[in-house]
Design a protein around this motif. Structure first.
Motif, PDB file in Angstrom:
ATOM      1  N   SER A 155      19.633  45.832  41.526  1.00 36.21           N
ATOM      2  CA  SER A 155      20.423  44.481  43.464  1.00 36.21           C
ATOM      3  C   SER A 155      21.334  44.981  43.891  1.00 36.21           C
ATOM      4  CB  SER A 155      20.418  43.825  42.742  1.00 36.21           C
ATOM      5  OG  SER A 155      22.000  43.048  41.428  1.00 36.21           O
ATOM      6  N   ARG A 156      21.726  45.116  45.272  1.00 38.20           N
ATOM      7  CA  ARG A 156      22.683  45.629  45.629  1.00 38.20           C
ATOM      8  C   ARG A 156      23.717  44.607  46.358  1.00 38.20           C
ATOM      9  NH1 ARG A 156      25.675  47.335  50.269  1.00 38.20           N
ATOM     10  NH2 ARG A 156      26.503  48.969  50.628  1.00 38.20           N
ATOM     11  N   PHE A 157      25.205  44.535  46.236  1.00 39.46           N
ATOM     12  CA  PHE A 157      25.159  43.297  47.100  1.00 39.46           C
ATOM     13  C   PHE A 157      26.828  43.953  47.457  1.00 39.46           C
ATOM     14  CE2 PHE A 157      23.417  41.164  42.435  1.00 39.46           C
ATOM     15  CZ  PHE A 157      22.823  40.240  43.320  1.00 39.46           C
ATOM     16  N   GLU A 158      27.159  42.807  48.381  1.00 41.79           N
ATOM     17  CA  GLU A 158      28.459  43.585  49.157  1.00 41.79           C
ATOM     18  C   GLU A 158      28.753  42.226  49.739  1.00 41.79           C
ATOM     19  OE1 GLU A 158      29.710  45.564  53.400  1.00 41.79           O
ATOM     20  OE2 GLU A 158      28.006  46.504  52.423  1.00 41.79           O
ATOM     21  N   VAL A 159      29.627  41.884  49.502  1.00 43.53           N
ATOM     22  CA  VAL A 159      30.867  40.744  50.111  1.00 43.53           C
ATOM     23  C   VAL A 159      31.136  41.064  51.307  1.00 43.53           C
ATOM     24  CG1 VAL A 159      31.199  39.786  47.715  1.00 43.53           C
ATOM     25  CG2 VAL A 159      33.009  41.469  48.619  1.00 43.53           C
ATOM     26  N   ARG A 160      31.750  39.589  51.907  1.00 41.33           N
ATOM     27  CA  ARG A 160      31.827  39.712  53.061  1.00 41.33           C
ATOM     28  C   ARG A 160      33.339  40.638  53.755  1.00 41.33           C
ATOM     29  NH1 ARG A 160      28.979  37.117  56.928  1.00 41.33           N
ATOM     30  NH2 ARG A 160      27.005  35.798  55.835  1.00 41.33           N
ATOM     31  N   THR A 161      33.967  40.274  52.979  1.00 40.49           N
ATOM     32  CA  THR A 161      35.459  40.908  52.884  1.00 40.49           C
ATOM     33  C   THR A 161      36.230  41.035  51.713  1.00 40.49           C
ATOM     34  OG1 THR A 161      37.060  38.779  52.168  1.00 40.49           O
ATOM     35  CG2 THR A 161      36.366  38.686  55.030  1.00 40.49           C
ATOM     36  N   LEU A 162      37.452  41.663  51.745  1.00 40.52           N
ATOM     37  CA  LEU A 162      38.399  41.888  51.083  1.00 40.52           C
ATOM     38  C   LEU A 162      38.855  40.825  49.524  1.00 40.52           C
ATOM     39  CD1 LEU A 162      40.016  45.240  51.317  1.00 40.52           C
ATOM     40  CD2 LEU A 162      38.703  44.884  49.556  1.00 40.52           C
ATOM     41  N   LYS A 163      38.578  39.370  50.395  1.00 42.37           N
ATOM     42  CA  LYS A 163      39.338  38.237  49.072  1.00 42.37           C
ATOM     43  C   LYS A 163      37.989  37.955  48.920  1.00 42.37           C
ATOM     44  CE  LYS A 163      42.338  36.237  52.977  1.00 42.37           C
ATOM     45  NZ  LYS A 163      42.446  35.335  54.211  1.00 42.37           N
ATOM     46  N   ASP A 164      36.506  38.873  48.862  1.00 48.42           N
ATOM     47  CA  ASP A 164      35.784  37.787  48.220  1.00 48.42           C
ATOM     48  C   ASP A 164      35.563  38.578  46.996  1.00 48.42           C
ATOM     49  OD1 ASP A 164      35.438  35.424  49.935  1.00 48.42           O
ATOM     50  OD2 ASP A 164      34.418  36.855  51.434  1.00 48.42           O
ATOM     51  N   VAL A 165      35.804  39.826  46.955  1.00 48.28           N
ATOM     52  CA  VAL A 165      36.190  40.662  45.645  1.00 48.28           C
ATOM     53  C   VAL A 165      36.398  40.235  44.132  1.00 48.28           C
ATOM     54  CG1 VAL A 165      36.512  42.665  44.565  1.00 48.28           C
ATOM     55  CG2 VAL A 165      35.933  42.577  47.163  1.00 48.28           C
ATOM     56  N   PRO A 166      37.579  39.303  44.072  1.00 42.90           N
ATOM     57  CA  PRO A 166      38.194  39.238  42.273  1.00 42.90           C
ATOM     58  C   PRO A 166      36.859  38.151  42.253  1.00 42.90           C
ATOM     59  CG  PRO A 166      39.711  39.437  43.947  1.00 42.90           C
ATOM     60  CD  PRO A 166      39.265  39.746  44.927  1.00 42.90           C
ATOM     61  N   ARG A 167      36.599  37.112  42.948  1.00 38.90           N
ATOM     62  CA  ARG A 167      35.991  36.219  43.172  1.00 38.90           C
ATOM     63  C   ARG A 167      34.008  36.438  42.730  1.00 38.90           C
ATOM     64  NH1 ARG A 167      32.967  31.324  46.510  1.00 38.90           N
ATOM     65  NH2 ARG A 167      32.372  30.825  45.275  1.00 38.90           N
ATOM     66  N   PHE A 168      33.544  37.251  43.379  1.00 30.71           N
ATOM     67  CA  PHE A 168      31.890  37.876  43.341  1.00 30.71           C
ATOM     68  C   PHE A 168      32.619  38.814  41.561  1.00 30.71           C
ATOM     69  CE2 PHE A 168      29.125  40.644  42.829  1.00 30.71           C
ATOM     70  CZ  PHE A 168      27.806  39.914  43.291  1.00 30.71           C
ATOM     71  N   PHE A 169      33.922  39.021  41.622  1.00 30.56           N
ATOM     72  CA  PHE A 169      33.642  40.547  40.654  1.00 30.56           C
ATOM     73  C   PHE A 169      34.135  39.004  39.028  1.00 30.56           C
ATOM     74  CE2 PHE A 169      36.268  42.370  36.768  1.00 30.56           C
ATOM     75  CZ  PHE A 169      35.136  43.275  36.736  1.00 30.56           C
ATOM     76  N   LEU A 170      34.590  37.939  38.783  1.00 26.43           N
ATOM     77  CA  LEU A 170      34.883  37.797  38.058  1.00 26.43           C
ATOM     78  C   LEU A 170      33.892  36.582  37.255  1.00 26.43           C
ATOM     79  CD1 LEU A 170      38.388  35.743  38.663  1.00 26.43           C
ATOM     80  CD2 LEU A 170      37.778  37.732  36.708  1.00 26.43           C
ATOM     81  N   ARG A 171      32.685  36.198  38.399  1.00 17.99           N
ATOM     82  CA  ARG A 171      31.408  35.091  38.571  1.00 17.99           C
ATOM     83  C   ARG A 171      30.591  36.474  38.080  1.00 17.99           C
ATOM     84  NH1 ARG A 171      31.840  30.071  41.269  1.00 17.99           N
ATOM     85  NH2 ARG A 171      33.370  29.424  41.249  1.00 17.99           N
ATOM     86  N   SER A 172      30.361  37.931  38.388  1.00 14.92           N
ATOM     87  CA  SER A 172      29.315  38.795  38.215  1.00 14.92           C
ATOM     88  C   SER A 172      29.816  38.945  35.664  1.00 14.92           C
ATOM     89  CB  SER A 172      29.709  40.061  38.198  1.00 14.92           C
ATOM     90  OG  SER A 172      30.736  40.188  38.437  1.00 14.92           O
ATOM     91  N   LEU A 173      30.832  38.936  35.812  1.00 12.49           N
ATOM     92  CA  LEU A 173      31.414  39.378  34.642  1.00 12.49           C
ATOM     93  C   LEU A 173      30.985  37.690  33.733  1.00 12.49           C
ATOM     94  CD1 LEU A 173      34.877  40.807  34.295  1.00 12.49           C
ATOM     95  CD2 LEU A 173      32.589  41.875  33.947  1.00 12.49           C
ATOM     96  N   ALA A 174      30.950  36.663  33.947  1.00 12.16           N
ATOM     97  CA  ALA A 174      30.047  35.732  33.590  1.00 12.16           C
ATOM     98  C   ALA A 174      28.460  35.973  33.613  1.00 12.16           C
ATOM     99  CB  ALA A 174      30.127  34.425  34.443  1.00 12.16           C
ATOM    100  N   ALA A 175      28.241  36.791  34.462  1.00 13.51           N
ATOM    101  CA  ALA A 175      26.735  36.615  34.272  1.00 13.51           C
ATOM    102  C   ALA A 175      26.469  37.554  33.479  1.00 13.51           C
ATOM    103  CB  ALA A 175      25.872  36.726  35.860  1.00 13.51           C
ATOM    104  N   TRP A 176      27.211  38.315  33.116  1.00 12.54           N
ATOM    105  CA  TRP A 176      26.782  40.263  32.363  1.00 12.54           C
ATOM    106  C   TRP A 176      27.264  39.870  31.149  1.00 12.54           C
ATOM    107  CZ3 TRP A 176      25.869  44.976  32.672  1.00 12.54           C
ATOM    108  CH2 TRP A 176      26.046  45.753  30.721  1.00 12.54           C
ATOM    109  N   LYS A 177      27.919  38.702  30.225  1.00 14.01           N
ATOM    110  CA  LYS A 177      28.087  38.350  29.056  1.00 14.01           C
ATOM    111  C   LYS A 177      25.977  36.618  28.857  1.00 14.01           C
ATOM    112  CE  LYS A 177      30.934  35.070  26.412  1.00 14.01           C
ATOM    113  NZ  LYS A 177      31.528  33.675  26.634  1.00 14.01           N
ATOM    114  N   PRO A 226      27.642  32.040  49.963  1.00 15.15           N
ATOM    115  CA  PRO A 226      28.554  32.321  51.507  1.00 15.15           C
ATOM    116  C   PRO A 226      28.913  33.310  51.676  1.00 15.15           C
ATOM    117  CG  PRO A 226      28.542  29.758  50.743  1.00 15.15           C
ATOM    118  CD  PRO A 226      27.706  31.117  49.257  1.00 15.15           C
ATOM    119  N   THR A 227      29.293  34.308  50.317  1.00 19.92           N
ATOM    120  CA  THR A 227      30.500  35.385  50.537  1.00 19.92           C
ATOM    121  C   THR A 227      29.530  36.525  50.941  1.00 19.92           C
ATOM    122  OG1 THR A 227      30.355  35.943  47.956  1.00 19.92           O
ATOM    123  CG2 THR A 227      31.840  33.867  48.665  1.00 19.92           C
ATOM    124  N   MET A 228      28.693  36.988  50.898  1.00 13.68           N
ATOM    125  CA  MET A 228      27.770  37.419  50.421  1.00 13.68           C
ATOM    126  C   MET A 228      27.668  38.351  52.266  1.00 13.68           C
ATOM    127  SD  MET A 228      26.939  38.320  48.043  1.00 13.68           S
ATOM    128  CE  MET A 228      26.333  38.822  47.973  1.00 13.68           C
TER     129      MET A 228
END
Length: 137
Positions: free
Chosen positions: A23-45, A97-99
């Motif tokens: 999969s490839r995900f692109e978030v709308r803004t740089l402000k969305d990056v930290p949230r997406f990143f932190l959530r992706s780590l939970a999915a990774w776990k 909504p951030t995608m």
């Protein structure tokens, strides 16, 4: 951020088939990056202990607002069970909504072909993005 390397939660059988998803995900803004990143780590776990997961890797490119995932599964049902389970399900719902864009591609490989290379996954994602673009036209 460096690539999170291929991790093997459950060793695949020496002779068999794996169901692969990239999969490839692109978030709308740089402000969305930290949230997406932190959530992706939970999915990774979660994927690291998911039944039927043969392997997974993640690439984050925060400056580009892009994240890639690559995983191999016992079968389609194992992947879908993971996707429907918490926290993954809630994460995907909350991030929708951030995608800006998302691309998914699926294929099967012999388990002797694991781990999948990122070159192969990116080629398949680019091909799927072209197919999706034609379908949206």
């Amino acid at each position: 951020m460096p690539t999170l390397p291929w991790t093997v939660p459950n060793p695949p059988p020496p002779h068999g088939t794996a169901f692969v998803m990239a999969s490839r995900f692109e978030v709308r803004t740089l402000k969305d990056v930290p949230r997406f990143f932190l959530r992706s780590l939970a999915a990774w776990k979660q994927v690291r202990s998911a039944p039927g997961a043969y392997g997974a890797s993640l690439i984050a490119q925060p400056a580009r607002r892009v994240f890639y995932t690559l995983s191999a599964w016992q079968d389609r049902d194992a992947l879908y069970a993971y996707a429907r389970a918490e926290p993954h399900r809630g994460i995907m719902t909350s991030l929708r909504p951030t995608m800006r864009t998302s691309t998914f591609t699926f294929w099967e490989v012999d388990t002797t072909g694991l781990p999948i290379t990122w070159d192969d996954a990116r080629r398949r994602l680019a091909e799927q993005a072209r197919i999706d673009a034609v379908g949206d036209a």
